[in-house]
Design an enzyme around this catalytic site. Structure first.
Site, PDB file in Angstrom:
ATOM      1  N   SER A   1       0.878  -1.034  -0.203  1.00 48.54           N
ATOM      2  CA  SER A   1       0.008   0.048   0.048  1.00 48.54           C
ATOM      3  C   SER A   1       0.544   1.237  -0.001  1.00 48.54           C
ATOM      4  O   SER A   1       0.358   2.342  -0.465  1.00 48.54           O
ATOM      5  CB  SER A   1      -0.788  -0.168   1.189  1.00 48.54           C
ATOM      6  OG  SER A   1      -0.334   0.067   2.521  1.00 48.54           O
TER       7      SER A   1
ATOM      8  N   HIS B   1      -5.058  -2.794  -2.731  1.00 49.78           N
ATOM      9  CA  HIS B   1      -4.633  -1.698  -3.948  1.00 49.78           C
ATOM     10  C   HIS B   1      -4.455  -2.589  -5.170  1.00 49.78           C
ATOM     11  O   HIS B   1      -3.859  -2.145  -6.248  1.00 49.78           O
ATOM     12  CB  HIS B   1      -3.369  -1.306  -3.690  1.00 49.78           C
ATOM     13  CG  HIS B   1      -3.728  -0.394  -2.330  1.00 49.78           C
ATOM     14  ND1 HIS B   1      -4.152   0.841  -2.476  1.00 49.78           N
ATOM     15  CD2 HIS B   1      -3.234  -0.778  -1.047  1.00 49.78           C
ATOM     16  CE1 HIS B   1      -4.038   1.424  -1.221  1.00 49.78           C
ATOM     17  NE2 HIS B   1      -3.932   0.369  -0.349  1.00 49.78           N
TER      18      HIS B   1
ATOM     19  N   LYS C   1     -11.686   1.313  -2.352  1.00 49.35           N
ATOM     20  CA  LYS C   1     -10.677   2.003  -3.295  1.00 49.35           C
ATOM     21  C   LYS C   1     -11.005   2.052  -4.639  1.00 49.35           C
ATOM     22  O   LYS C   1     -11.834   2.830  -5.144  1.00 49.35           O
ATOM     23  CB  LYS C   1      -9.187   1.220  -3.085  1.00 49.35           C
ATOM     24  CG  LYS C   1      -8.781   1.742  -1.697  1.00 49.35           C
ATOM     25  CD  LYS C   1      -7.870   0.941  -1.082  1.00 49.35           C
ATOM     26  CE  LYS C   1      -7.520   1.506   0.654  1.00 49.35           C
ATOM     27  NZ  LYS C   1      -6.908   0.554   1.332  1.00 49.35           N
TER      28      LYS C   1
END
Ligand SMILES: *Cc1c(COP(=O)(O)O)cnc(C)c1O
Length: 394
Positions: free
Chosen positions: A176, A204, A235
């Site tokens: 990350s 991610h 995200k």
């Protein structure tokens, strides 16, 4: 002075004091911050789906149809159609038998690790894993062996020491704060040989890497092989909440044992519907993922041209290393004055002495935004005396 004031004072002295900034409007490629328009280079809204019309509309429609909240934990009365549909969709997308929704990635990691490992067992965790994994290890009461970042030799040594007690190897797929990739095939091989499970956190990676944005596990050809895959809806998928993918039986165990699933209200139906709409967009427009990674390449090259080495990043997460906390926050403020918002990252998010600006590219940035952002950070870094040389021709 109260103990609270004392503790805050200590954080200030160490350059570790944090404060909230207010963004007006959605998480676009530019935002209004403290009344000024600036380029946004630190949002995880990687594909622009948080502010995409179809995703916002799906959230609004679901709120009108199903209500604002789920009302209870899934096991009590909060299990609704949008949750089930999204779980089926995520399982198919990731190539697993079943998926289970959690309130957030933080809750997923803390609940899953504690459900899968316990006292007397050993969990193996990369030293740069996300804080929610660290906390999951603590909650599990298992012994935690922290192996050096992506160091399979060190992990192999730890596994040999643990013998029969080896239970779970856990890693970020895309790290990350550095944007590099975990060595998944080697990790899986080691876990298998020592009778441990492998769990990969795709926070991610989902929507950002792999075929059609299916993540780092899929990119490595290991869908269905890695035992547990965790991801967030917050995200690239532009919503809120998280999921865990695994074989059906293991998911049954999580329903029965993961305390952050059992004792927490189900995600709002609108969040599930938004994530579903985001998956629709992703499947219809897989080129968004290519644009994101092309933009990440432009950002990395533009930073390098400014004399700022982007480290080991191979993805949309691109660090600019500074070192000490105060210098990092000074650079963050200088860059902001020039017109780019890239958050400074300090301990405990990253190890002591490795503070950085953490830049993130989005598919919605234009090439000129990224080149301009890198230039502004380059100018700021030279003003701060962090880089000496004049930039090479961009
Ligand atoms: C952001 C993040 C999480 C937490 O996910 P949330 O849904 O935001 O709680 C977990 N793991 C990693 C690697 C992350 O970057």
């Amino acid at each position: 002075m109260s103990d609270v004031a004392e503790r805050l004072g200590e954080l200030r002295e160490r350059g570790l004091y944090r404060r909230l900034r207010l963004i007006e409007g959605p998480q676009g490629p530019t935002v209004t911050l403290d009344g000024r328009q600036v380029l946004l280079l630190c949002s995880n809204n990687y594909l622009g789906l948080a502010d995409r019309a179809a995703v916002r509309e799906a959230a609004a429609e679901a709120a009108l149809r199903w209500g604002a909240g789920a009302g209870a934990s899934r096991l009590i009365s909060g299990n609704m159609e949008p949750h089930l549909q999204l779980e089926r969709r995520l399982a198919a997308f990731k190539g697993y038998e079943r998926a289970l929704l959690f309130g957030s990635g933080y809750l997923a990691n803390s609940g899953v690790i504690a459900a899968l490992a316990g006292r007397g067992e050993v969990v193996f965790s990369d030293e740069l894993n996300h804080a929610s994994i660290v906390d999951g290890c603590r909650l599990s009461r298992a012994e935690t062996f922290v192996y050096r970042h992506a160091d399979v030799e060190h992990l192999a040594w730890g596994l040999r020491q643990a013998g029969e007690r080896a239970s779970l190897v856990v890693t970020d797929g895309v790290f990350s704060m550095d944007g590099d990739l975990a060595p998944l095939p080697q990790l899986l091989d080691l876990a298998r040989r020592h009778g441990a499970r492998l769990m990969v956190d795709e926070a991610h990676a989902t929507g950002a890497v792999g075929p059609g944005g299916r993540g780092s596990v899929s990119a490595a050809g290991l869908s269905g092989e890695v035992d547990v895959v965790v991801g967030t809806l917050g995200k690239a998928l532009g919503s809120y909440g998280a999921y865990v993918c695994a074989e059906a039986e293991l998911v049954e165990l999580l329903v029965n044992r993961a305390r952050s699933f059992i004792f927490s209200t189900a995600p709002p139906p609108s969040a599930a519907a938004a994530a579903m709409a985001a998956l629709d967009v992703l499947e219809a427009e897989p080129e968004l993922v290519e644009r994101l990674q092309a933009n990440a390449g432009i950002l990395r090259r533009s930073l390098a041209a400014e004399g700022l080495a982007p480290g080991t990043s191979a993805t949309q997460v691109v660090p600019v290393h500074v070192g000490e906390a105060e210098a990092t926050m000074a650079l963050c403020e200088l860059a902001l004055e020039k017109g780019v918002f890239a958050q400074g990252i300090r301990p405990p998010t990253v190890p002591e002495g490795s503070c950085r600006l953490r830049l993130t590219a989005m598919a919605t940035h234009r090439r000129e935004d990224l080149v301009a952002a890198a230039h502004m950070i380059g100018v700021a870094a030279r003003e701060a005396g962090l880089v000496e040389a004049q930039p090479l021709a961009a």
